[in-house]
Write a protein that holds these residues in place. Structure first.
Motif, short mmCIF file in Angstrom:
data_model
loop_
_atom_site.label_atom_id
_atom_site.label_comp_id
_atom_site.label_asym_id
_atom_site.label_seq_id
_atom_site.Cartn_x
_atom_site.Cartn_y
_atom_site.Cartn_z
N HIS A 36 0.85 -1.20 0.00
CA HIS A 36 0.00 0.00 0.00
C HIS A 36 0.88 1.25 0.00
O HIS A 36 1.67 1.43 -0.91
N ASN A 37 0.78 2.08 1.01
CA ASN A 37 1.56 3.33 1.05
C ASN A 37 2.79 3.22 1.94
O ASN A 37 3.45 4.23 2.20
N SER A 38 3.13 2.04 2.42
CA SER A 38 4.30 1.90 3.28
C SER A 38 5.33 0.97 2.65
O SER A 38 4.99 0.07 1.90
N ALA A 39 6.58 1.26 2.93
CA ALA A 39 7.67 0.45 2.41
C ALA A 39 8.72 0.29 3.51
O ALA A 39 9.03 1.22 4.24
N PHE A 40 9.26 -0.91 3.60
CA PHE A 40 10.30 -1.22 4.57
C PHE A 40 11.45 -1.92 3.87
O PHE A 40 11.23 -2.70 2.94
N ALA A 41 12.66 -1.65 4.32
CA ALA A 41 13.84 -2.30 3.76
C ALA A 41 14.61 -2.96 4.88
O ALA A 41 14.74 -2.41 5.98
N VAL A 42 15.12 -4.15 4.60
CA VAL A 42 15.98 -4.84 5.55
C VAL A 42 17.41 -4.68 5.04
O VAL A 42 17.78 -5.20 3.99
N ILE A 43 18.19 -3.91 5.80
CA ILE A 43 19.58 -3.62 5.44
C ILE A 43 20.46 -4.14 6.56
O ILE A 43 20.26 -3.77 7.72
N ASN A 44 21.41 -4.99 6.21
CA ASN A 44 22.30 -5.61 7.19
C ASN A 44 21.52 -6.28 8.32
O ASN A 44 21.90 -6.24 9.47
N GLY A 45 20.36 -6.86 7.98
CA GLY A 45 19.57 -7.59 8.96
C GLY A 45 18.70 -6.73 9.86
O GLY A 45 18.04 -7.24 10.75
N GLN A 46 18.65 -5.41 9.63
CA GLN A 46 17.84 -4.50 10.42
C GLN A 46 16.74 -3.90 9.55
O GLN A 46 16.96 -3.62 8.38
N ILE A 47 15.56 -3.68 10.13
CA ILE A 47 14.42 -3.14 9.38
C ILE A 47 14.43 -1.61 9.47
O ILE A 47 14.54 -1.04 10.55
N TYR A 48 14.28 -0.96 8.29
CA TYR A 48 14.26 0.50 8.20
C TYR A 48 13.08 0.94 7.34
O TYR A 48 12.62 0.19 6.48
N LYS A 49 12.64 2.18 7.55
CA LYS A 49 11.63 2.77 6.67
C LYS A 49 12.19 4.09 6.14
O LYS A 49 13.21 4.59 6.62
N GLN A 50 11.52 4.64 5.14
CA GLN A 50 11.98 5.87 4.51
C GLN A 50 12.11 6.97 5.56
O GLN A 50 11.25 7.15 6.41
N GLY A 51 13.22 7.72 5.50
CA GLY A 51 13.48 8.81 6.43
C GLY A 51 14.41 8.42 7.57
O GLY A 51 15.03 9.28 8.18
N GLN A 52 14.52 7.12 7.85
CA GLN A 52 15.44 6.68 8.90
C GLN A 52 16.87 6.68 8.38
O GLN A 52 17.11 6.81 7.18
N ARG A 53 17.81 6.54 9.29
CA ARG A 53 19.23 6.54 8.93
C ARG A 53 19.83 5.15 9.15
O ARG A 53 19.55 4.51 10.14
N VAL A 54 20.66 4.76 8.20
CA VAL A 54 21.42 3.53 8.30
C VAL A 54 22.90 3.90 8.14
O VAL A 54 23.26 4.57 7.18
N ASN A 55 23.71 3.54 9.11
CA ASN A 55 25.13 3.93 9.14
C ASN A 55 25.30 5.43 8.95
O ASN A 55 26.22 5.89 8.29
N GLY A 56 24.38 6.21 9.50
CA GLY A 56 24.48 7.67 9.45
C GLY A 56 23.98 8.30 8.17
O GLY A 56 24.04 9.51 8.01
N VAL A 57 23.46 7.52 7.22
CA VAL A 57 22.98 8.04 5.94
C VAL A 57 21.46 7.88 5.88
O VAL A 57 20.93 6.80 6.14
N LYS A 58 20.79 8.95 5.51
CA LYS A 58 19.32 8.95 5.45
C LYS A 58 18.81 8.15 4.25
O LYS A 58 19.35 8.25 3.15
N ILE A 59 17.76 7.36 4.49
CA ILE A 59 17.11 6.62 3.41
C ILE A 59 16.10 7.56 2.75
O ILE A 59 15.16 8.03 3.39
N MET A 60 16.31 7.86 1.48
CA MET A 60 15.46 8.81 0.76
C MET A 60 14.25 8.13 0.13
O MET A 60 13.16 8.68 0.15
N LYS A 61 14.43 6.94 -0.45
CA LYS A 61 13.34 6.28 -1.15
C LYS A 61 13.54 4.77 -1.12
O LYS A 61 14.66 4.28 -1.27
N ILE A 62 12.46 4.04 -0.93
CA ILE A 62 12.48 2.58 -0.98
C ILE A 62 11.58 2.12 -2.12
O ILE A 62 10.39 2.42 -2.14
N ASP A 63 12.18 1.46 -3.11
CA ASP A 63 11.43 0.90 -4.23
C ASP A 63 11.35 -0.61 -4.06
O ASP A 63 11.83 -1.16 -3.07
#
Length: 110
Positions: A59-86
């Motif tokens: 629907h309108n939500s997207a989640f990414a699993v990066i290095n085994g951790q769950i993130y959503k758009q706008g969160q930071r991974v290793n200090g870098v902001k996630i801009m878009k999840i396709d």
């Protein structure tokens, strides 16, 4: 006659002490050598490499699993902001794009 058993007992006690004393002076082979600096599990020792393991878009939500951790758009991974999840990529603020199954998606010769 009494001296022979005492001498034998003395020999056993002395040899046991000598063996344990020499074993105590041996270095533990599992310990690092002298001059080695052991790093702790701090943030400084965390690897900066990122692997996109999975993406869930619903629907309108997207989640990414990066290095085994769950993130959503706008969160930071290793200090870098996630801009878009396709569906198969994650765009980061520093210009990098994480891609899933890059070797499988790419078709050589096209």
């Amino acid at each position: 006659m009494l001296l022979k058993p005492i001498n034998g007992l003395l020999l056993v006690i002395c040899s046991t002490f000598c063996i344990s004393a020499s074993a105590a002076s041996l270095r533990d082979p599992t310990l690092p050598g002298s001059g080695v600096i052991v790093a702790s599990n701090s943030a400084a020792s965390v690897s900066k490499t990122m692997t996109l393991n999975s993406v869930v878009v619903k629907h309108n939500s997207a989640f990414a699993v990066i290095n085994g951790q769950i993130y959503k758009q706008g969160q930071r991974v290793n200090g870098v902001k996630i801009m878009k999840i396709d569906e198969d990529t994650v765009s980061l603020a520093d210009g990098r794009k994480l891609k899933m199954f890059e070797a499988i998606i790419e078709i050589k010769g096209q």
